[in-house]
Design a protein around this motif. Structure first.
Motif, mmCIF file in Angstrom:
data_model
loop_
_atom_site.group_PDB
_atom_site.id
_atom_site.type_symbol
_atom_site.label_atom_id
_atom_site.label_comp_id
_atom_site.label_asym_id
_atom_site.label_seq_id
_atom_site.Cartn_x
_atom_site.Cartn_y
_atom_site.Cartn_z
ATOM 1 N N UNK A 7 -50.303 -44.599 -13.344
ATOM 2 C CA UNK A 7 -48.871 -44.502 -13.079
ATOM 3 C C UNK A 7 -48.652 -43.546 -11.922
ATOM 4 N N UNK A 8 -47.744 -43.885 -11.040
ATOM 5 C CA UNK A 8 -47.423 -42.979 -9.945
ATOM 6 C C UNK A 8 -46.067 -43.298 -9.368
ATOM 7 N N UNK A 9 -45.555 -42.386 -8.552
ATOM 8 C CA UNK A 9 -44.276 -42.647 -7.919
ATOM 9 C C UNK A 9 -43.565 -41.390 -7.476
ATOM 10 N N UNK A 10 -42.285 -41.567 -7.151
ATOM 11 C CA UNK A 10 -41.434 -40.471 -6.688
ATOM 12 C C UNK A 10 -40.152 -40.463 -7.502
ATOM 13 N N UNK A 11 -39.698 -39.269 -7.860
ATOM 14 C CA UNK A 11 -38.462 -39.101 -8.609
ATOM 15 C C UNK A 11 -37.445 -38.337 -7.759
ATOM 16 N N UNK A 12 -36.167 -38.601 -8.051
ATOM 17 C CA UNK A 12 -35.082 -37.941 -7.321
ATOM 18 C C UNK A 12 -35.241 -38.182 -5.821
ATOM 19 N N UNK A 13 -35.259 -39.454 -5.435
ATOM 20 C CA UNK A 13 -35.485 -39.815 -4.033
ATOM 21 C C UNK A 13 -34.441 -39.224 -3.098
ATOM 22 N N UNK A 14 -33.227 -39.000 -3.599
ATOM 23 C CA UNK A 14 -32.162 -38.456 -2.744
ATOM 24 C C UNK A 14 -32.195 -36.926 -2.668
ATOM 25 N N UNK A 15 -33.168 -36.327 -3.346
ATOM 26 C CA UNK A 15 -33.416 -34.884 -3.230
ATOM 27 C C UNK A 15 -32.184 -34.046 -3.592
ATOM 28 N N UNK A 16 -31.565 -34.369 -4.718
ATOM 29 C CA UNK A 16 -30.382 -33.641 -5.182
ATOM 30 C C UNK A 16 -30.824 -32.399 -5.949
ATOM 31 N N UNK A 17 -30.262 -31.250 -5.637
ATOM 32 C CA UNK A 17 -30.603 -30.013 -6.346
ATOM 33 C C UNK A 17 -29.380 -29.374 -6.990
ATOM 34 N N UNK A 18 -28.298 -29.196 -6.230
ATOM 35 C CA UNK A 18 -27.067 -28.595 -6.736
ATOM 36 C C UNK A 18 -25.870 -29.453 -6.344
ATOM 37 N N UNK A 19 -24.824 -29.388 -7.188
ATOM 38 C CA UNK A 19 -23.604 -30.128 -6.918
ATOM 39 C C UNK A 19 -22.493 -29.150 -6.547
ATOM 40 N N UNK A 20 -21.781 -29.471 -5.486
ATOM 41 C CA UNK A 20 -20.634 -28.648 -5.117
ATOM 42 C C UNK A 20 -19.562 -28.723 -6.196
ATOM 43 N N UNK A 21 -18.921 -27.609 -6.432
ATOM 44 C CA UNK A 21 -17.899 -27.526 -7.471
ATOM 45 C C UNK A 21 -16.763 -26.671 -6.947
ATOM 46 N N UNK A 22 -15.560 -27.244 -6.893
ATOM 47 C CA UNK A 22 -14.425 -26.534 -6.303
ATOM 48 C C UNK A 22 -13.634 -25.719 -7.320
ATOM 49 N N UNK A 23 -14.092 -25.657 -8.553
ATOM 50 C CA UNK A 23 -13.387 -24.862 -9.553
ATOM 51 C C UNK A 23 -13.483 -23.385 -9.206
ATOM 52 N N UNK A 24 -12.402 -22.657 -9.492
ATOM 53 C CA UNK A 24 -12.388 -21.211 -9.257
ATOM 54 C C UNK A 24 -12.598 -20.421 -10.540
ATOM 55 N N UNK A 25 -12.870 -21.123 -11.653
ATOM 56 C CA UNK A 25 -13.084 -20.461 -12.939
ATOM 57 C C UNK A 25 -14.502 -19.917 -12.987
ATOM 58 N N UNK A 26 -14.662 -18.660 -12.634
ATOM 59 C CA UNK A 26 -15.982 -18.032 -12.629
ATOM 60 C C UNK A 26 -15.988 -16.758 -13.436
ATOM 61 N N UNK A 27 -14.990 -16.612 -14.277
ATOM 62 C CA UNK A 27 -14.814 -15.325 -14.922
ATOM 63 C C UNK A 27 -15.659 -15.059 -16.125
ATOM 64 N N UNK A 28 -15.906 -15.998 -16.996
ATOM 65 C CA UNK A 28 -16.564 -15.696 -18.257
ATOM 66 C C UNK A 28 -17.683 -16.637 -18.565
ATOM 67 N N UNK A 29 -18.184 -16.461 -19.774
ATOM 68 C CA UNK A 29 -19.212 -17.367 -20.234
ATOM 69 C C UNK A 29 -18.665 -18.764 -20.320
ATOM 70 N N UNK A 30 -19.548 -19.721 -20.069
ATOM 71 C CA UNK A 30 -19.172 -21.140 -20.074
ATOM 72 C C UNK A 30 -18.087 -21.412 -19.038
ATOM 73 N N UNK A 31 -18.094 -20.673 -17.958
ATOM 74 C CA UNK A 31 -17.132 -20.945 -16.894
ATOM 75 C C UNK A 31 -17.557 -22.211 -16.168
ATOM 76 N N UNK A 32 -16.600 -22.822 -15.476
ATOM 77 C CA UNK A 32 -16.868 -24.074 -14.778
ATOM 78 C C UNK A 32 -16.980 -23.880 -13.279
ATOM 79 N N UNK A 33 -16.907 -22.658 -12.792
ATOM 80 C CA UNK A 33 -16.936 -22.402 -11.361
ATOM 81 C C UNK A 33 -18.337 -22.259 -10.811
ATOM 82 N N UNK A 34 -18.442 -22.402 -9.470
ATOM 83 C CA UNK A 34 -19.720 -22.236 -8.803
ATOM 84 C C UNK A 34 -20.514 -23.524 -8.748
ATOM 85 N N UNK A 35 -21.553 -23.520 -7.877
ATOM 86 C CA UNK A 35 -22.403 -24.699 -7.740
ATOM 87 C C UNK A 35 -23.072 -25.031 -9.069
ATOM 88 N N UNK A 36 -23.230 -26.313 -9.332
ATOM 89 C CA UNK A 36 -23.785 -26.780 -10.604
ATOM 90 C C UNK A 36 -25.251 -27.150 -10.406
#
Length: 757
Positions: free
Chosen positions: A710-739
């Motif tokens: 077996x052989x091959x390549x995974x994640x051909x589009x080379x995705x590492x982080x997703x941009x996130x426009x949320x400004x909620x970065x204050x506490x635990x389980x916040x939704x702000x920042x790169x994902x």
């Protein structure tokens, strides 16, 4: 309590042995393709019975059945079906001449067990069930379940970079509303995430069954969004079988052979069976070296993780009984390296150590042609330990850190006792009553006291067939809980209507519920990135859910078969448990009941099969409720996110090679958030998590009869982080920042070994 479970298991075994003296007959034979090669893993069934097996690496099969006349049905993917009449005599072996299978396009229906009275084809089920078989798991080169499920419509994953864990989302609902089963036994998790998905040995999996929508009548709490049931491999026809796997994979651009950087996987397994007895043992080692990512210090964007997984299984089966015991053990260490303090030249490191032992004993007894009994007894001991140390880089000396919460152990114990009966009143009416008892207890420095929850349930359902084209499944579940006031009764109603010989309509209503778990009631978690407290005053969630689907299967021609399925769903949740700010301490998050939450949407799946090609193409559109519409009716009631997936496998038969492409597009995930402007006035803004494309390309080549490359390549589009426009970065389980999503494009190469006789 564990001794009671042990006595019950022993009683089942003794009863089985006492009845095992009956003398059945035996059927043996061999299945080959038109070119004379063994038909490996072909299905061999006795028509209208529960007796069946699969062929071994040489194409041989062996069946045990009571005396009588039968029709032997032989099927294999991509080949035509053969039916042979046979007469079985007690104490004798009937040998069927070699069966030659010719190529065909008829695609076999998957056999499913989740929510069924007995194993049956997915087409006959009143539920809309998706399956992922062993072949697809192997073709993907996956080393964990995330690597299999991430291509499925409606399923998304989120990653906690601090703890090194992942959680699942199903049709817009978080992992706490998805019930994970291992052979029908619930998996235990410490927090509200389903990290247990990554702690199941993928090499033991026969298939995965996914049921969307509430399954609370049959499976109780936690099944609001649906069920993911992992079915492990069962004994086939082989007397002895050995298997092995070695796979090496890069992590982004990082790799070092067989240890350190990269991903390194090894597996060994063996099974034996004789005269109805079967024994199996296996072990897997997974070593992920972490990923440096964008970090310029000794810390890593993805923590290193090492897993040791083992399993032991033994049991006995004959024409009336099937009883077995299985132990699954996991030892996992996630190593989080800390940054160096330039003043002291010291670093603070953490190990997150998980230990899990899952014992289960299961038995089936066919008392008569009308009555069958099933029992499950399980005991799970799960612990998660945090070990914090300080490393002096000048001297190389490592010492334990004694700060608050830096040395911690949380223990969870779960016990399950479940008995069901299936009684066929007539060809048109079947009944399934059952008893389900679940107990949980927890302890640890982060647990408030030593709490426990006991849940007692009686459920009953009926399968009614007023005509050959209509199946109706009503059900009720009655619950008594030791901690909260459970709903007095949980109803459901599922229907399947055959509109045409190639078209099936399914409609369903279900009342779902989920009791607060120990982790949500009593678990407190504080570290540099999390400030969370439990809430003993939580109420149980409940929902009203409606879903429907229509499946069309084209008539198979000489070269083609197409299947299309259109589904739709609407879920209305009350008292949904989520995180909110503690009014007495705004810097701390606590579990709370949200007044209302809804999800809606649909999917459109299409499959195409030819002699050499398998293709699936699907689309989904899922909407999540926008709670801010309660204050601002001008906002949309739902925020929507699309998905598209496609899977293609082409078999180059002349060189016995399969080339596969797995693709998924995950659309933007919008959400509305409430903020305060410079003047202190509340404002609402739209935030989005970016969309992305994911694709894996794999090649599987049979080198010999026993070895596959077996052989091959995974994640051909080379995705590492997703941009996130949320400004909620204050506490635990916040939704702000790169994902964080992945560690980038990787390449893998592996060998799989299968031998049997």
């Amino acid at each position: 309590m564990r001794y009671v479970f042990l006595y019950l298991c022993c009683f089942q075994l003794i009863t089985t042995l006492a009845r095992a003296q009956e003398s059945p007959g035996k059927i043996s034979g061999r299945v080959v393709s038109v070119d004379g090669k063994p038909a490996v893993s072909a299905t061999v069934l006795l028509k209208t019975t529960r007796y069946g097996t699969t062929t071994d690496a040489e194409g041989h099969y062996f069946l045990v059945a009571p005396e009588g006349r039968y029709s032997v049905v032989i099927q294999s993917l991509g080949f035509g079906t053969q039916t042979i009449p046979v007469r079985v005599k007690a104490g004798e072996t009937v040998t069927i001449p070699p069966i030659i299978l010719s190529e065909a396009t008829q695609q076999l229906d998957d056999v499913v067990v989740t929510g069924q009275y007995e194993p049956q084809s997915v087409r006959q089920s009143v539920y809309q069930i998706r399956t992922i078989d062993r072949e697809r798991i192997q073709l993907r080169g996956a080393t964990n379940l995330i690597g299999v499920l991430n291509n499925e419509l409606g399923i998304r994953f989120s990653n906690d970079a601090t703890l090194g864990t992942s959680d699942i989302q199903l049709m817009g609902m978080s992992g706490r509303n998805v019930k994970i089963l291992l052979d029908g036994v619930p998996m235990v998790d410490r927090g509200d995430t389903r990290e247990s998905l990554n702690q199941i040995d993928i090499n033991t999996i026969e298939r995965v069954e996914i049921v969307e929508g509430p399954m609370s009548v049959s499976y109780g709490t936690d099944a609001l969004a649906g069920i993911i049931n992992i079915i492990t491999k069962k004994p086939g026809s082989e007397r002895i079988a050995l298997s092995g796997r070695v796979q090496e994979e890069s992590v982004g651009k990082e790799y070092k052979g067989f240890s350190g950087k990269g991903t390194h996987n090894q597996n060994l397994g063996a099974t034996w069976q004789k005269n109805g007895w079967h024994v199996g043992v296996g072990g897997t080692h997974n070593d992920f070296g972490g990923w440096q990512g964008t970090s310029l210090t000794r810390t890593k964007d993805w923590h290193a993780k090492e897993q040791w997984l083992g399993n032991v299984k033994f049991g006995f089966r004959n024409e009336k009984f099937n009883v077995w015991y299985r132990l699954d053990a996991v030892d996992e260490t996630i190593n989080a390296l800390g940054a160096v303090n330039v003043n002291t030249n010291q670093a603070r490191d953490q190990n997150f150590i998980t230990s899990r032992f899952t014992h289960q004993a299961q038995g089936d007894w066919r008392a008569s042609e009308r009555l069958q009994l099933n029992g499950i007894v399980s005991y799970t001991d799960y612990s998660r330990r945090t070990q914090t140390t300080t490393l002096d880089l000048t001297t190389g000396r490592r010492t334990l850190s004694l700060g608050q919460g830096e040395q911690d152990v949380s223990d969870f114990v779960s016990q399950v006792f479940r008995v069901t009966a299936q009684y066929k009143v007539s060809s048109a009416v079947s009944l399934q009553p059952g008893i389900d008892i679940n107990t949980e207890r927890a302890s640890g420095a982060r647990i408030l006291g030593s709490p426990s929850i006991n849940d007692y349930a009686f459920f009953v359902s009926s399968e009614l067939k007023p005509t050959s084209a209509i199946t109706i499944r009503p059900g009720l579940r009655f619950v008594k809980n030791s901690v909260y006031d459970a709903p007095p009764v949980i109803p459901s109603l599922n229907t399947k209507i055959t509109l045409h010989k190639n078209t099936d309509l399914r409609l369903a209503y279900a009342r779902g519920f989920r009791s607060p778990a120990l982790r949500e009631l009593y678990f407190n978690f504080f570290d540099a990135s999390h400030s969370i407290t439990g809430n003993p005053d939580l109420k149980a969630e409940y929902s009203n859910s409606f879903n429907g689907s229509i499946t069309w299967r084209s008539v198979a021609t000489g070269t083609l078969r197409i299947t299309s399925t259109l589904t739709g769903f609407y879920n209305d949740f009350h008292d949904l448990i989520a995180y909110g700010n503690d009014p007495n301490n705004p810097g701390v998050m606590k579990t709370i009941n949200i007044d209302r939450f809804k999800t809606t949407g649909g999917t459109f799946n299409n499959t195409l099969y030819t002699n050499h090609l398998q293709l699936t193409v699907g689309f989904s559109h899922v909407g999540r409720y926008n709670s801010l519409t309660q204050d601002d009716p001008g906002l949309p009631a739902f925020v929507w996110s699309p998905e598209v997936n496609a899977n293609l496998t082409y078999h180059l038969q002349k060189i016995d090679t399969k080339v596969s492409l797995f693709y998924k597009y995950t659309g933007k995930r919008p959400t509305y958030e409430s903020l305060t402007d410079a003047e202190g006035k509340p404002v609402t803004r739209l935030a989005e998590t970016a969309d992305y494309h994911w694709a894996d390309l794999t090649i599987s080549k049979s080198i010999t009869k026993y070895v596959t490359l077996n052989g091959g390549a995974k994640n051909l589009f080379n995705v590492t982080r997703l941009n996130n426009t949320s400004t909620d970065t204050g506490g635990s389980h916040s939704t702000g920042g790169a994902v964080p999503l992945s560690y980038g494009r990787s390449y893998f190469l592996g060998l799989n070994f299968q031998w049997s006789k």
